[in-house]
Design a protein around this motif. Structure first.
Motif, mmCIF file in Angstrom:
data_model
loop_
_atom_site.group_PDB
_atom_site.id
_atom_site.type_symbol
_atom_site.label_atom_id
_atom_site.label_comp_id
_atom_site.label_asym_id
_atom_site.label_seq_id
_atom_site.Cartn_x
_atom_site.Cartn_y
_atom_site.Cartn_z
ATOM 1 N N SER A 90 0.863 -1.192 0.000
ATOM 2 C CA SER A 90 0.000 0.000 0.000
ATOM 3 C C SER A 90 0.893 1.233 0.000
ATOM 4 O O SER A 90 2.120 1.106 0.181
ATOM 5 C CB SER A 90 -0.895 0.019 1.254
ATOM 6 O OG SER A 90 -0.086 0.229 2.394
ATOM 7 N N GLY A 91 0.270 2.395 -0.156
ATOM 8 C CA GLY A 91 1.045 3.631 -0.059
ATOM 9 C C GLY A 91 1.626 3.800 1.336
ATOM 10 O O GLY A 91 2.773 4.205 1.504
ATOM 11 N N MET A 92 0.836 3.476 2.360
ATOM 12 C CA MET A 92 1.332 3.645 3.729
ATOM 13 C C MET A 92 2.518 2.715 4.008
ATOM 14 O O MET A 92 3.449 3.094 4.722
ATOM 15 C CB MET A 92 0.219 3.409 4.763
ATOM 16 C CG MET A 92 -0.825 4.505 4.850
ATOM 17 S SD MET A 92 -0.215 6.211 4.738
ATOM 18 C CE MET A 92 0.880 6.332 6.140
ATOM 19 N N ILE A 95 5.611 4.321 2.720
ATOM 20 C CA ILE A 95 6.127 5.381 3.598
ATOM 21 C C ILE A 95 6.778 4.746 4.839
ATOM 22 O O ILE A 95 7.872 5.142 5.263
ATOM 23 C CB ILE A 95 4.995 6.368 3.993
ATOM 24 C CG1 ILE A 95 4.350 6.949 2.724
ATOM 25 C CG2 ILE A 95 5.532 7.489 4.876
ATOM 26 C CD1 ILE A 95 3.062 7.736 2.965
ATOM 27 N N PHE A 116 -0.804 13.812 3.887
ATOM 28 C CA PHE A 116 -1.905 12.910 4.216
ATOM 29 C C PHE A 116 -1.900 12.633 5.732
ATOM 30 O O PHE A 116 -0.837 12.427 6.322
ATOM 31 C CB PHE A 116 -1.673 11.628 3.404
ATOM 32 C CG PHE A 116 -2.706 10.570 3.567
ATOM 33 C CD1 PHE A 116 -4.050 10.846 3.430
ATOM 34 C CD2 PHE A 116 -2.333 9.262 3.831
ATOM 35 C CE1 PHE A 116 -4.998 9.852 3.557
ATOM 36 C CE2 PHE A 116 -3.270 8.256 3.960
ATOM 37 C CZ PHE A 116 -4.607 8.555 3.832
ATOM 38 N N GLU A 160 4.515 16.192 0.077
ATOM 39 C CA GLU A 160 3.613 15.901 -1.044
ATOM 40 C C GLU A 160 3.425 17.202 -1.806
ATOM 41 O O GLU A 160 3.303 18.250 -1.188
ATOM 42 C CB GLU A 160 2.208 15.538 -0.529
ATOM 43 C CG GLU A 160 2.067 14.198 0.061
ATOM 44 C CD GLU A 160 0.723 14.078 0.814
ATOM 45 O OE1 GLU A 160 -0.240 14.807 0.506
ATOM 46 O OE2 GLU A 160 0.675 13.245 1.726
ATOM 47 N N ASP A 189 6.157 12.351 -2.109
ATOM 48 C CA ASP A 189 4.971 11.542 -2.401
ATOM 49 C C ASP A 189 4.341 12.124 -3.669
ATOM 50 O O ASP A 189 3.841 13.254 -3.651
ATOM 51 C CB ASP A 189 4.013 11.625 -1.203
ATOM 52 C CG ASP A 189 2.761 10.773 -1.373
ATOM 53 O OD1 ASP A 189 2.313 10.600 -2.524
ATOM 54 O OD2 ASP A 189 2.215 10.317 -0.358
ATOM 55 N N CYS A 191 1.812 10.938 -5.437
ATOM 56 C CA CYS A 191 0.560 10.237 -5.696
ATOM 57 C C CYS A 191 -0.452 11.114 -6.441
ATOM 58 O O CYS A 191 -1.159 10.638 -7.321
ATOM 59 C CB CYS A 191 0.098 9.744 -4.337
ATOM 60 S SG CYS A 191 -1.582 9.654 -4.036
ATOM 61 N N PHE A 192 -0.486 12.420 -6.163
ATOM 62 C CA PHE A 192 -1.513 13.273 -6.774
ATOM 63 C C PHE A 192 -1.279 13.572 -8.239
ATOM 64 O O PHE A 192 -2.229 13.736 -8.996
ATOM 65 C CB PHE A 192 -1.624 14.595 -6.014
ATOM 66 C CG PHE A 192 -2.490 14.478 -4.811
ATOM 67 C CD1 PHE A 192 -2.769 13.241 -4.273
ATOM 68 C CD2 PHE A 192 -3.027 15.590 -4.212
ATOM 69 C CE1 PHE A 192 -3.569 13.102 -3.170
ATOM 70 C CE2 PHE A 192 -3.835 15.469 -3.107
ATOM 71 C CZ PHE A 192 -4.111 14.233 -2.580
ATOM 72 N N SER A 211 1.274 5.936 -3.599
ATOM 73 C CA SER A 211 0.141 5.093 -3.293
ATOM 74 C C SER A 211 -0.378 4.684 -4.666
ATOM 75 O O SER A 211 -1.039 5.480 -5.349
ATOM 76 C CB SER A 211 -0.933 5.866 -2.522
ATOM 77 O OG SER A 211 -2.128 5.111 -2.538
ATOM 78 N N THR A 213 -2.585 2.766 -5.196
ATOM 79 C CA THR A 213 -4.028 2.679 -4.996
ATOM 80 C C THR A 213 -4.756 3.788 -5.747
ATOM 81 O O THR A 213 -5.929 3.642 -6.105
ATOM 82 C CB THR A 213 -4.323 2.860 -3.486
ATOM 83 O OG1 THR A 213 -3.372 2.111 -2.734
ATOM 84 C CG2 THR A 213 -5.722 2.490 -3.121
ATOM 85 N N LYS A 214 -4.069 4.913 -5.956
ATOM 86 C CA LYS A 214 -4.711 6.097 -6.534
ATOM 87 C C LYS A 214 -4.616 6.042 -8.065
ATOM 88 O O LYS A 214 -5.171 5.151 -8.676
ATOM 89 C CB LYS A 214 -4.080 7.353 -5.931
ATOM 90 C CG LYS A 214 -4.149 7.379 -4.395
ATOM 91 C CD LYS A 214 -5.575 7.416 -3.913
ATOM 92 C CE LYS A 214 -5.763 7.500 -2.415
ATOM 93 N NZ LYS A 214 -5.162 6.501 -1.578
ATOM 94 N N LEU A 223 -5.201 -2.054 -3.528
ATOM 95 C CA LEU A 223 -4.190 -1.272 -2.813
ATOM 96 C C LEU A 223 -2.806 -1.639 -3.330
ATOM 97 O O LEU A 223 -2.560 -2.795 -3.693
ATOM 98 C CB LEU A 223 -4.222 -1.582 -1.319
ATOM 99 C CG LEU A 223 -5.452 -1.193 -0.509
ATOM 100 C CD1 LEU A 223 -5.208 -1.515 0.966
ATOM 101 C CD2 LEU A 223 -5.784 0.278 -0.658
ATOM 102 N N GLY A 224 -1.936 -0.659 -3.336
ATOM 103 C CA GLY A 224 -0.545 -0.923 -3.719
ATOM 104 C C GLY A 224 0.283 0.304 -3.430
ATOM 105 O O GLY A 224 -0.245 1.394 -3.197
HETATM 106 C C1 LIG Z 1 -0.991 11.476 -0.790
HETATM 107 C C2 LIG Z 1 -1.219 10.111 -0.229
HETATM 108 N N1 LIG Z 1 -0.159 9.366 0.128
HETATM 109 C C3 LIG Z 1 -0.320 8.130 0.639
HETATM 110 C C4 LIG Z 1 -1.563 7.582 0.833
HETATM 111 C C5 LIG Z 1 -1.697 6.210 1.431
HETATM 112 O O1 LIG Z 1 -1.937 5.281 0.446
HETATM 113 P P1 LIG Z 1 -2.665 3.870 0.704
HETATM 114 O O2 LIG Z 1 -4.094 4.158 1.027
HETATM 115 O O3 LIG Z 1 -2.432 3.147 -0.575
HETATM 116 O O4 LIG Z 1 -1.956 3.229 1.857
HETATM 117 C C6 LIG Z 1 -2.697 8.319 0.461
HETATM 118 C C7 LIG Z 1 -4.047 7.733 0.637
HETATM 119 O O5 LIG Z 1 -5.040 8.386 0.489
HETATM 120 C C8 LIG Z 1 -2.516 9.617 -0.080
HETATM 121 O O6 LIG Z 1 -3.571 10.378 -0.427
#
Ligand SMILES: Cc1ncc(COP(=O)(O)O)c(C=O)c1O
Length: 401
Positions: A90-92, A95, A116, A160, A189, A191-192, A211, A213-214, A223-224
């Motif tokens: 997952s993203g978490m 991190i 986040f 981020e 990060d 992700c956005f 993440s 996942t997004k 999730l990833g």
């Molecule tokens: C910017 C950002 N980083 C990390 C995450 C965590 O990702 P995950 O839900 O895949 O663990 C999120 C989740 O919303 C996020 O918005």
């Protein structure tokens, strides 16, 4: 076009999204194969010994690596312009793996204030219990990052950009210089924006966190996560942490995300185009107080956004004049847009940050962060602009005043 392969440099992002990282088996399958297997068979005891001790780099066990996961890693590394990528569950966990790999008791982290919520919990509550201290600074003030450095102690810079939900930007190049001078590792990060719109390594980041996942999956299915950077930085840090502790990406999820990445470029462009147009429309609406979107002329960091990003992204936030009542009214009058916390989907989502994602922090901290009661976040998907406008106008037009 696999990891550490120079030929990846020659292709455009849209091509890499479709083709980078492919490894064909003896059957010559055209689409990427899904290897649902926990372990791999060896031809001999000697080969097994070589794989376990590292002399032979074939596959061993899917907690370490798996061919489908490797294809995902190679594709993402190519898209980010990085040498190496380590996939996570997952993203978490990406991190967490970064924090555990680069920090020890007594170390210090400088983190953007606008990250986040779970990232803040991870640094302050989880890493804090192991003697790691974190200072939070404004993402748009490189001088504040420099002032927060504790010589010899600051080991990680983390941010981020753009931030959620207010789309504040951090100047990656300026902060990378501060990080380098401090001798810290700089993680962004991404992700956005995803690599379709922004490649932080080009501006001096050491690591890119995802993440998956997004937007990488892009369809709200699995999730990833991932960490991208140089092989030298990741191979003896994040990779052994994951191999030992286990938050690895499942081959099934890797396969789903691989297929998602094939349309990443085209989705991000289409979603950004609609989001930009929606932001401009919202700015003209009489019941909207303020709109937050990086490419708007009214965004205070528009020039930086245009330098770092090829488009504004798919997140649009706005304050309605009617406060919480007004915001809930807009949300409750939607018939098509999904009321859900996730983002990065082809289906547009809507949230009220003050009572959901940011609901657990104090009203004072929320106000200081600029999360007003009237704030709404829309993560724009692939529906038409006209349908999104109609769905939002229903509640907006009913606002008093
Ligand atoms: C910017 C950002 N980083 C990390 C995450 C965590 O990702 P995950 O839900 O895949 O663990 C999120 C989740 O919303 C996020 O918005």
């Amino acid at each position: 076009m696999s990891q550490s392969n120079d030929s990846a440099e020659k292709y455009d992002l849209s091509t890499l999204g479709v083709r980078a990282g492919i490894r064909r088996t003896e059957f010559g399958e055209h689409s990427e194969a899904l290897f649902l297997t926990s372990s791999f068979v060896f031809e001999s005891a000697e080969q097994a010994a070589g794989r376990f001790t590292g002399g032979d780099d074939g596959f061993v066990y899917s907690r370490f690596t798996n061919p489908t996961v490797s294809m995902f890693q190679d594709r993402l590394a190519a898209l980010e312009g990085g040498e190496f990528c380590v996939a996570t569950s997952s993203g978490m966990s990406a991190i967490l793996a970064t924090a555990m790999a680069f920090l020890k008791a007594g170390d210090h982290v400088i983190c953007s204030k606008a990250v986040f919520g779970s990232t803040v919990q991870l640094f302050s509550n989880v890493m804090g219990r192991f003697g790691v201290d974190t200072t939070y600074v404004a993402p748009d003030d490189p001088a504040a990052w420099a002032a927060a450095v504790r010589p010899g102690k600051t080991k990680l810079f983390y941010l981020e950009t753009p931030s959620n939900p207010l789309t504040e930007l951090a100047d990656i190049e300026a902060i990378s210089k501060v990080s380098r001078a401090a001798g810290a590792t700089f993680a962004v990060d991404n992700c956005f924006c995803s690599p379709a719109l922004q490649r932080p390594l080009e501006f001096g980041a050491d690591l890119v966190i995802h993440s998956a996942t997004k937007y990488l999956d892009g369809q709200g299915r699995v999730l990833g996560g991932a960490v991208v950077g140089s092989k030298a930085l990741l191979m003896d840090t994040v990779f052994p942490f994951l191999r030992t502790t286990g938050p690895s990406l499942s081959p099934f999820n890797a396969w789903v995300i691989l297929k998602g990445m094939e349309t990443l470029q085209i989705r991000m462009q289409a979603q950004s185009t609609t989001a930009f147009a929606l932001a401009q429309w919202l700015e003209k609406h009489p019941k909207v107080e303020r709109v937050y979107y990086p490419f708007l002329d009214s965004h205070p960091q528009q020039a930086l956004a245009r330098k770092q990003q090829s488009a504004g992204g798919a997140i649009v936030s706005f304050d309605v004049k009617g406060g919480r009542t007004g915001a809930w009214q807009v949300i409750d009058h939607t018939r098509m847009i999904s009321i859900t916390g996730n983002l990065g989907d082809t289906k547009t989502t809507i949230t009220h940050p003050a009572t959901t994602t940011h609901g657990r922090i104090t009203p004072e901290a929320r106000a200081a962060a600029g999360i007003n009661e009237g704030l709404i976040r829309v993560a724009v998907g692939l529906e038409s602009l006209a349908d999104l406008q109609r769905d939002l106008a229903r509640g907006l037009d009913q606002q008093p005043g």
